[in-house]
Scaffold this active site. Structure first.
Site: not given
Length: 394
Positions: A81-82, A188, A334
């Site tokens: 997702a980053t 999420q 993170c």
């Protein structure tokens, strides 16, 4: 200097940090093993081994598309997702366009850091206001939108407090700006909230496999047909997709597909209720031990899989360092290297003291409830011991 060796503790680990990552299921591991060891061809190759890999990727892509309610052609595999967030944010606008983007100030750092990079490129970044429960102030959001707004990006579920956004309400606010891309970080949300991307009306969405029992290092960017044509790619090369080049990691994609199949078989209401029972069990034990706490996760409008609380008078990092075999966090993994208090807790209006004393407990709907109760008891006993030590030193 030799690297330090870490030995596993003799006491079984109690893992209450599922918002950071989840373990791969046996089914996922077995399917990945086949495509790591025997059917290991490059899916871009035209020979038999390559075609077998390509077939496996197509099958997994179809499974994931069915889960998300979109076309297979709209899914682009990324490292997570980053990276997906970065592709959308950095590729949504150009410096000479005089445009702006709109982000949520309590979102994941991969979104906020990418937005900061755009600011360094002289692109305006506007931040929407949020309420004390972490939800977007729609009136303020509407005031930020104009004809130069190229992108609105927001997390569907906040990774630290669990608040979920009303995407349909946000979509309505965007109706007067059809040129503004609507992007959600749904890492999420997957497996917690039913997702149909077409019904939600989003243009782009980011996902990570390791949040749903899949492997780390693989994610997806959903981009509608119109969005793909408006985003600028960040990498160039083999042309595996319009927005992201690079050899597709067959074994990771197969693992993502296997995890997606498991999610499809779940009953969403049952999973939600099971997670709610686990959240309640934790709070009941805190009350039984008379631990003073403040709840940062809203009772309503949040997923029950994430519980963020402030332990009065105890620093979060001090507590975590004393827990040993119980794994919790003080926020997003993170941000673990960043010693500053959670930007989410301060972003919803709390002071620095409350932020530095906030912990996050997260779990899946099938995390053993007795294990959760045991973990909560260890946490409570550790808090009591730390409080007594603090009183004696004072």
């Amino acid at each position: 200097m030799k690297p330090e060796k870490y030995t596993m503790p003799q006491t079984p680990i109690i893992y209450l940090d599922a918002a950071s990552t989840t373990p791969c299921s046996d089914e996922v591991i077995q399917e990945m093993l086949e495509f790591s060891k025997s059917t290991f061809g490059n899916p871009s190759s035209s020979h038999l081994m390559g075609r077998l890999a390509r077939c496996a990727i197509c099958e997994s892509t179809s499974t994931i598309a069915k889960l998300l309610g979109c076309r297979t052609s709209e899914l682009i595999f990324t490292s997570g997702a980053t990276e997906s967030n970065n592709i959308v944010i950095l590729g949504s606008t150009k410096p000479h366009q005089g445009s702006n983007i709109i982000v949520c100030p309590i979102d994941h750092k991969s979104t906020l850091a990418a937005a900061e990079e755009l600011e360094r490129r002289n692109i305006e970044v506007r931040k929407m206001r949020v309420t004390s429960n972490g939800r977007v102030d729609i009136d303020h959001l509407s005031s930020l939108l104009d004809e130069r707004s190229t992108l609105l990006s927001i997390s569907y579920v906040n990774s630290e407090i669990g608040t979920f956004q009303n995407l349909k309400e946000i979509r309505l606010a965007l109706n007067k700006n059809p040129h503004t891309l609507f992007h959600v970080d749904a890492a999420q949300a997957l497996g917690k909230i039913p997702i149909n991307l077409k019904k939600l009306g989003v243009d782009c969405a980011s996902f990570s496999a390791h949040k749903i029992g899949g492997p780390k290092g693989i994610g997806i960017l959903y981009a509608s047909q119109s969005a793909i044509s408006r985003l600028q790619p960040l990498t160039f090369g083999g042309g595996q997709s319009p927005l992201r080049s690079g050899t597709l990691p067959t074994q990771l994609i197969v693992g993502f597909g296997a995890a997606a199949r498991r999610i499809q078989l779940q009953n969403n209401r049952d999973s939600w209720n099971a997670a709610s029972q686990r959240r309640t069990a934790i709070l009941e034990i805190f009350k039984a031990y008379k631990i003073p706490y403040l709840t940062n996760s809203p009772r309503f409008k949040s997923t029950p899989h994430i519980l963020n609380i402030t332990i009065t008078g105890i620093q979060a990092e001090t507590l975590i360092s004393h827990l040993g075999h119980v794994c919790i966090s003080s926020g997003s993994a993170c941000n673990a290297h960043d010693l500053r208090p959670s930007h989410v807790i301060t972003g919803i209006g709390h002071d620095m003291k409350r932020a530095t004393s906030s912990i996050r407990l997260s779990f899946t709907s099938d995390t053993d409830i007795d294990l959760i109760r045991n973990g909560a008891e260890v946490i409570c006993k550790t808090i009591s011991a730390l409080s007594q030590t603090s009183h004696r030193s004072n």
